[in-house]
Design an enzyme around this catalytic site. Structure first.
Site, PDB file in Angstrom:
ATOM      1  N   LYS A 234       0.822  14.996  -1.639  1.00  0.00           N
ATOM      2  CA  LYS A 234       1.417  14.870  -0.293  1.00  0.00           C
ATOM      3  C   LYS A 234       2.781  15.544  -0.224  1.00  0.00           C
ATOM      4  O   LYS A 234       3.756  14.979   0.292  1.00  0.00           O
ATOM      5  CB  LYS A 234       1.530  13.402   0.125  1.00  0.00           C
ATOM      6  CG  LYS A 234       0.172  12.694   0.211  1.00  0.00           C
ATOM      7  CD  LYS A 234       0.296  11.295   0.745  1.00  0.00           C
ATOM      8  CE  LYS A 234      -1.020  10.547   0.739  1.00  0.00           C
ATOM      9  NZ  LYS A 234      -1.543  10.284  -0.617  1.00  0.00           N
TER      10      LYS A 234
HETATM   11  O1  LIG Z   1      -3.998  11.541   0.852  1.00  0.00           O
HETATM   12  C1  LIG Z   1      -4.553  10.505   0.437  1.00  0.00           C
HETATM   13  O2  LIG Z   1      -5.347  10.564  -0.474  1.00  0.00           O
HETATM   14  C2  LIG Z   1      -4.336   9.249   1.173  1.00  0.00           C
HETATM   15  C3  LIG Z   1      -4.052   9.362   2.509  1.00  0.00           C
HETATM   16  C4  LIG Z   1      -4.079   8.220   3.326  1.00  0.00           C
HETATM   17  O3  LIG Z   1      -3.918   8.296   4.536  1.00  0.00           O
HETATM   18  N1  LIG Z   1      -4.328   7.027   2.753  1.00  0.00           N
HETATM   19  C5  LIG Z   1      -4.561   6.876   1.410  1.00  0.00           C
HETATM   20  O4  LIG Z   1      -4.830   5.747   0.976  1.00  0.00           O
HETATM   21  N2  LIG Z   1      -4.500   7.978   0.587  1.00  0.00           N
HETATM   22  C6  LIG Z   1      -4.652   7.837  -0.875  1.00  0.00           C
HETATM   23  O5  LIG Z   1      -6.000   7.429  -1.146  1.00  0.00           O
HETATM   24  C7  LIG Z   1      -6.028   6.470  -2.195  1.00  0.00           C
HETATM   25  C8  LIG Z   1      -6.613   5.174  -1.687  1.00  0.00           C
HETATM   26  O6  LIG Z   1      -6.809   4.270  -2.737  1.00  0.00           O
HETATM   27  P1  LIG Z   1      -7.702   2.937  -2.595  1.00  0.00           P
HETATM   28  O7  LIG Z   1      -7.184   2.230  -1.377  1.00  0.00           O
HETATM   29  O8  LIG Z   1      -7.460   2.213  -3.862  1.00  0.00           O
HETATM   30  O9  LIG Z   1      -9.132   3.383  -2.418  1.00  0.00           O
HETATM   31  C9  LIG Z   1      -4.598   6.369  -2.725  1.00  0.00           C
HETATM   32  O10 LIG Z   1      -4.464   7.310  -3.773  1.00  0.00           O
HETATM   33  C10 LIG Z   1      -3.752   6.806  -1.536  1.00  0.00           C
HETATM   34  O11 LIG Z   1      -2.537   7.400  -1.954  1.00  0.00           O
END
Ligand SMILES: O=C(O)c1cc(=O)[nH]c(=O)n1[C@@H]1O[C@H](COP(=O)(O)O)[C@@H](O)[C@H]1O
Length: 270
Positions: free
Chosen positions: A95
């Site tokens: 990001k």
């Molecule tokens: O860019 C991302 O991957 C991301 C964007 C977003 O809007 N929300 C989001 O949760 N993420 C990433 O996606 C992953 C979600 O993780 P879990 O919630 O454990 O499945 C994490 O690594 C967050 O940093």
């Protein structure tokens, strides 16, 4: 190989829209890995080896490595994926967002040091802050659009001349920044109506969709809103729900089962 070519091949050959997110938190590792010098790498390689045939891509989150001074383990992990699971794209979730001269360094870090196939980028600083990533036409540049967190609405839902800001980002990327066909957008599974809106604005550009699993996003609603005209177009990320499905020596087998169940739950809606 162009990121999009590799991603399309993985969607087809693996019959999967699942992205396994690699967010290694040592506090949640099984006891036998605790305290080992390369515990992060050991944990992640076992997850990768157990799930690679079930995914369209992997998404390591750089903060989980940098926070533990484990960037060397991130490098080794990505090399492992490329060597042992060729054709599996790696999206480095960083990001990033900064002025062009600094962004050039971030791009070198992502694509030349870590050898990622794609990176997540924050579009908020505008076109010149994204150009250094776009200068690698074979690499994926995946821009935050409508993020999965509730606070994303604070800015992304602001009205900008009749469009919400996230809609403006979607249109700008699709119409102007995607000249090399290497852009994608992040839209959270927690906001299916916005996934549908973005899909309507951008055509078949790929979407990275985090938010199923631990964040409670709905798989059926995500698929109904986000599939491309080819019945793909989505990298649906799950991190914690897969990584920590098991707590003991059999954690990788438990992660495989969770990944299998998630892939199948996704495919059941296609
Ligand atoms: O860019 C991302 O991957 C991301 C964007 C977003 O809007 N929300 C989001 O949760 N993420 C990433 O996606 C992953 C979600 O993780 P879990 O919630 O454990 O499945 C994490 O690594 C967050 O940093």
């Amino acid at each position: 190989m162009h990121f999009m070519t590799a991603l399309e091949a993985a969607w087809r050959q693996r019959n999967s829209l699942l992205c396994v997110g690699l967010d290694p938190d040592p506090a949640r590792f099984p006891a036998h890995l605790q305290g080992r010098p390369h515990a992060i790498l050991e944990f992640c390689t076992q997850i990768v080896d157990a799930t690679a045939d079930l995914v369209c891509c992997f998404k390591p989150q750089i903060a989980y490595f940098a926070a533990r001074r484990a960037e060397d383990q991130l490098e080794a992990l990505i090399e492992h994926i490329h060597t042992r699971h060729p054709g599996t794209p790696v999206v480095l979730d960083a990001k990033r967002g900064d002025i062009g001269s600094t962004a050039e360094q971030y791009a070198v870090e992502a694509f030349e040091r870590f050898k990622a196939d794609a990176i997540t980028v924050n579009p908020y600083m505008g076109r010149d802050s994204v150009d250094p990533y776009l200068a690698y036409p074979d690499k994926g540049v995946i821009l935050l659009c409508r993020t999965s967190n509730p606070g994303g609405s604070d800015l992304q839902f602001l009205d900008v001349g009749g469009l919400k800001l996230y809609e403006h980002v979607a249109r700008l990327v699709a119409e102007e920044w995607n000249a090399s066909g290497n852009c994608g957008l992040v839209v959270g599974a927690t906001f299916p109506a916005e996934i549908a809106r973005v899909r309507a604005l951008i055509g078949d550009m790929p979407l990275l969709v985090p938010g199923i699993g631990a964040q409670g996003g709905d798989i059926a609603a995500t698929l109904a809103a986000g599939l491309s005209t080819h019945g793909a177009g989505l990298m649906i990320n799950s991190s914690r729900a897969i990584l920590y499905a098991g707590q003991d020596e059999n954690f990788a087998a438990a992660a495989r089962q969770a990944a299998l169940d998630t892939r199948d739950a996704i495919n059941a809606q296609r």
